[in-house]
Design an enzyme around this catalytic site. Structure first.
Site, PDB file in Angstrom:
ATOM      1  N   ASP A   1     134.593  46.030  23.968  1.00  0.00           N
ATOM      2  CA  ASP A   1     133.952  47.061  23.177  1.00  0.00           C
ATOM      3  C   ASP A   1     133.516  46.409  21.852  1.00  0.00           C
ATOM      4  O   ASP A   1     133.854  45.261  21.551  1.00  0.00           O
ATOM      5  CB  ASP A   1     134.916  48.238  22.952  1.00  0.00           C
ATOM      6  CG  ASP A   1     134.164  49.515  22.616  1.00  0.00           C
ATOM      7  OD1 ASP A   1     134.681  50.604  22.884  1.00  0.00           O
ATOM      8  OD2 ASP A   1     133.023  49.408  22.106  1.00  0.00           O
TER       9      ASP A   1
HETATM   10  C1  GLC Z   1     131.388  52.047  20.636  1.00  0.00           C
HETATM   11  C2  GLC Z   1     132.105  52.741  21.785  1.00  0.00           C
HETATM   12  C3  GLC Z   1     131.607  52.333  23.138  1.00  0.00           C
HETATM   13  C4  GLC Z   1     130.128  51.997  23.070  1.00  0.00           C
HETATM   14  C5  GLC Z   1     130.000  50.756  22.198  1.00  0.00           C
HETATM   15  C6  GLC Z   1     128.533  50.339  22.019  1.00  0.00           C
HETATM   16  O1  GLC Z   1     132.266  51.736  19.601  1.00  0.00           O
HETATM   17  O2  GLC Z   1     133.520  52.675  21.798  1.00  0.00           O
HETATM   18  O3  GLC Z   1     131.876  53.414  24.032  1.00  0.00           O
HETATM   19  O4  GLC Z   1     129.625  51.747  24.368  1.00  0.00           O
HETATM   20  O5  GLC Z   1     130.593  50.915  20.927  1.00  0.00           O
HETATM   21  O6  GLC Z   1     127.859  51.320  21.301  1.00  0.00           O
END
Ligand code: GLC
Length: 720
Positions: free
Chosen positions: A269
């Site tokens: 993430d």
């Molecule tokens: C965010 C979220 C994730 C998302 C990623 C990219 O913090 O936790 O679900 O896909 O970043 O935006």
């Protein structure tokens, strides 16, 4: 122009290996670096430089086809090997057309619609140059304090499996010769794993749970997505049983790669790799990267640790280059599956324009899904509205575009949202009165204007649109207080002193505490955050053009103190009995929820009875049930089948949803439904995620919510 020829399927492997053999370490490292554009503040010249230097393999949040193709041209024509880029985005509930949030969609209990909206979102996003969506989120959600329940399919593992799989099929389609259609996206199952178990419902907070719970609540949806062919998985931010999920070898190797046999690409993430240091697990950047590579984390999203640390670690032989090769192979495999080596430009501004022209058709689908997402929670004869009714429409969210567009709305715009006020105005019904200022007047003076009181007193019914704004739900939006905002409550109370015939339409991204509101709402409709056709869908339901059929997929608590609350809880040794003090209960409120899982009313009445169980052969049964529409209005009913184990290798929940049917019945129509159940219906997992079926006595329960009538329960015996 250097265009590398590659074909997918059996030649994919030899193509990728040949390409890998030509790549320098720097070029390999660039591929596993994903750049979230916000870390460079949207400065496009920065992106081009990164591409020319071979320092990036994929971008997050490039949402315009012109920008994507411009960067792709640099990658293909101005780098040594011309390896194309991947463009990723959080296409969660629509791209141009904003659909209801996933929690709302899950209340349709309609997998086909849930698949369809993903298919449309994929077509729109792919036309804008996007290749990869970070969806579906399959975090089973039991705690409404956690803002991201909005992105989930609710509290039930079985439904999360069903709807997550529908999303993967909608986004990815069926690969033809190992390649995705140009209108499809690579999907990503997230967040691996148990992110929603955040302690106290606080986003990013610690997760600590038994292997038994992990195996039976949180892993099955990921297993289902992997069986469905999801091409990528995202690790979660959280600390999981003492080790961050992003560098948790037991989770990412023993479970994901071995137990679940996932061979696709694993991405972290956002900045989660660096956060393993903040967690107090990794000592420093090098330690974090070493641990991540050991966990086969293939792509680093936006921490830049891979980009800045991997070369040194390989040079010092702390990390073996073959580990990097494995990650690069998986990323290149995605690019082959998208056909990017043959055609790096899957879309064009002209193609994008043709897709924009389809938005009217797609709004039609958005309205249909929104209508089926709406759950009728209470109705004391005020709904549906009658043609003769003089109706007032008011409330905080009556005409609030911005409040309906949540954080993952991509290119959807607030102005495109049809509000309730707009839908009412478009009706041009002389018996409808929009009291738009009433809420603001009341907020200011705690009273209404004389003419407002006059009008309200003469109306038959008042629709009050309440709830929470969309940006109060979603990521980083945990709440400890889930009740209706004081201003909204007092406004509703004040209206009820003038006219008690109040219908509340609730717009929210999570179950809310409505106990204080219920005494003033003779009818209550849960409308969630419904996307671009919100107002039209809500009015069609209120007017009875559509008979509500939604069923809750998350329990509504009576009080925050009950959280987490969910239907498939365990018996305990002292099951709840209100009148017995030494049972599992509170001394100050009931254990019972406000509204239970699977609940939703209709404008007609359905009967469910005459349950018959016939044994077909050993460990195989047919369960039939008669369902009748007793009213004079057509409608849809969701008939739910639950099992309950009397005993087992492990204690099992009081009941578990295992099948359902959503059926249409015209007025007075009666149907007999048949469910096939077999040994697998009773399967669950031990703490090592080995499938288990206990012989023994079970209850089969059928109903139109998780509250089952005694007459629709039957005991059966599963044999060894
Ligand atoms: C965010 C979220 C994730 C998302 C990623 C990219 O913090 O936790 O679900 O896909 O970043 O935006």
């Amino acid at each position: 122009m250097k265009v590398l020829k590659a074909t997918s399927g059996i030649f994919e492997d030899s193509f990728i290996k040949s390409l890998l053999s030509k790549m320098t370490i720097e070029e390999k490292i660039g591929q596993v670096n994903q750049v979230g554009t916000s870390i460079y503040g949207g400065k496009e010249e920065h992106y081009e430089k990164l591409v020319r230097n071979g320092s990036v393999g994929s971008f997050l949040s490039i949402k315009e086809i012109e920008k994507a193709n411009k960067l792709q041209k640099v990658a293909v024509e101005e780098t040594r090997l011309g390896i194309p880029l991947l463009f990723a985005e959080d296409v969660v509930h629509g791209f141009l057309t904003t659909f209801p949030i996933p929690l709302a969609e899950s209340c349709t209990w309609n997998s086909e619609l849930i698949r369809k909206t993903a298919e449309i979102a994929a077509e729109e996003a792919a036309a804008a140059g996007i290749h990869w969506t970070f969806a579906p989120m399959v975090d089973v959600s039991r705690d409404a304090r956690w803002g991201r329940v909005a992105e989930s399919f609710g509290e039930d593992t079985f439904l999360t499996e069903e709807f997550g799989a529908a999303k993967v099929t909608g986004f990815q389609g069926n690969l033809c010769n190992g390649q995705l259609d140009r209108n499809r996206l690579i999907a990503c199952g997230k967040h691996f794993a148990a992110y929603s178990e955040a302690e106290a419902g606080r986003d990013y907070n610690t997760v600590d749970l038994s292997s038994y719970k992990l195996a039976n609540v949180y892993l099955p949806p990921f297993k289902r997505l992997i069986d469905e062919g999801v091409l990528t998985i995202m690790s979660s931010f959280s600390l999981l049983n003492g080790i961050p999920a992003t560098t948790n070898k037991k989770l990412l190797i023993d479970i994901l790669r071995e137990k679940l046999s996932f061979s696709g690409l694993l991405i972290s993430d956002w900045n989660a790799l660096q956060e393993t240091i903040t967690h107090g697990f990794s000592k420093d950047y090098e330690d974090a990267v070493k641990k991540a590579i050991d966990c086969q984390l293939d792509v680093d999203m936006s921490s830049l640790l891979y980009l800045n640390t991997l070369k040194e670690l390989i040079h010092r032989q702390v990390i073996n280059e073959s580990s990097l090769d494995k990650a690069v192979y998986r990323l290149l495999s995605l690019k082959v599956k998208l056909g990017l080596f043959e055609n790096p430009y899957r879309s064009s501004p002209e193609h994008y324009a043709t897709i924009i022209n389809k938005s009217k058709e797609y709004r039609e689908t958005a309205r249909q899904v929104a209508e089926e997402s709406i759950v009728l929670l209470k109705n004391e004869e005020l709904l549906p509205l009658k043609n003769t009714d003089k109706v007032g429409f008011t409330g905080k969210y009556l005409n609030d575009h911005n409040s309906m567009l949540d954080t993952w709305a991509c290119k959807g715009s607030a102005q495109e949202i049809i509000t309730v006020a707009q839908a009412v105005s478009e009706k041009k019904n002389k018996q409808y009165f929009i009291l738009e200022d009433a809420y603001n007047d009341f907020k200011k003076d705690r009273s209404f204007k004389k003419e407002t009181i006059n009008l309200i007193s003469k109306l038959d019914k008042i629709v009050v649109v309440l709830g929470e704004k969309a940006t109060d739900s979603g990521e980083a939006k945990s709440k400890a207080i889930l009740g209706i905002e004081q201003d909204q409550l007092e406004f509703t109370k004040a209206i009820s002193t003038v006219n008690p015939n109040i219908i509340v339409a609730l717009m929210n991204g999570r179950p809310m505490i409505v106990s204080t509101l219920l005494p003033y709402a003779k009818s209550l409709v849960e409308t969630w955050h419904l996307g671009c056709e919100a107002g039209s869908a809500i009015l069609n339901i209120l007017e009875g053009k559509i008979n509500p059929s939604g069923k809750l997929t998350m329990t509504f608590p009576r009080h925050e103190g009950q959280l987490p609350i969910y239907y498939n809880h365990h018996h305990t040794g002292r099951p709840y009995q209100l009148e017995k003090f030494n049972t599992t209960r509170y001394i100050d409120i009931s254990n019972e929820p406000e509204f239970q899982f699977g609940f939703g009313l209709s404008y007609t009445n359905f009967s469910i009875d005459n349950m018959q169980v016939s044994k077909l052969k050993k460990n195989s049964w047919q369960v039939s049930i008669d369902v009748a529409n007793l009213g004079d209005r057509d409608g849809q009913e969701v008939v739910q089948l639950y099992i309950g184990a009397k005993f087992g290798t492990y204690a099992r929940p009081v009941k578990e949803l295992r099948d359902y049917r959503k059926i249409k019945l015209v007025a007075k129509e009666k149907k007999t439904l048949c469910f096939q159940i077999d040994r697998d219906t009773f399967a669950y997992y031990d703490e090592l995620f080995n499938k288990l079926v206990d012989a023994g006595e079970y209850l089969i329960m059928i109903g139109n919510s998780s509250q089952i009538e005694q007459k629709n329960m039957t005991r059966i015996e599963v044999e060894e």
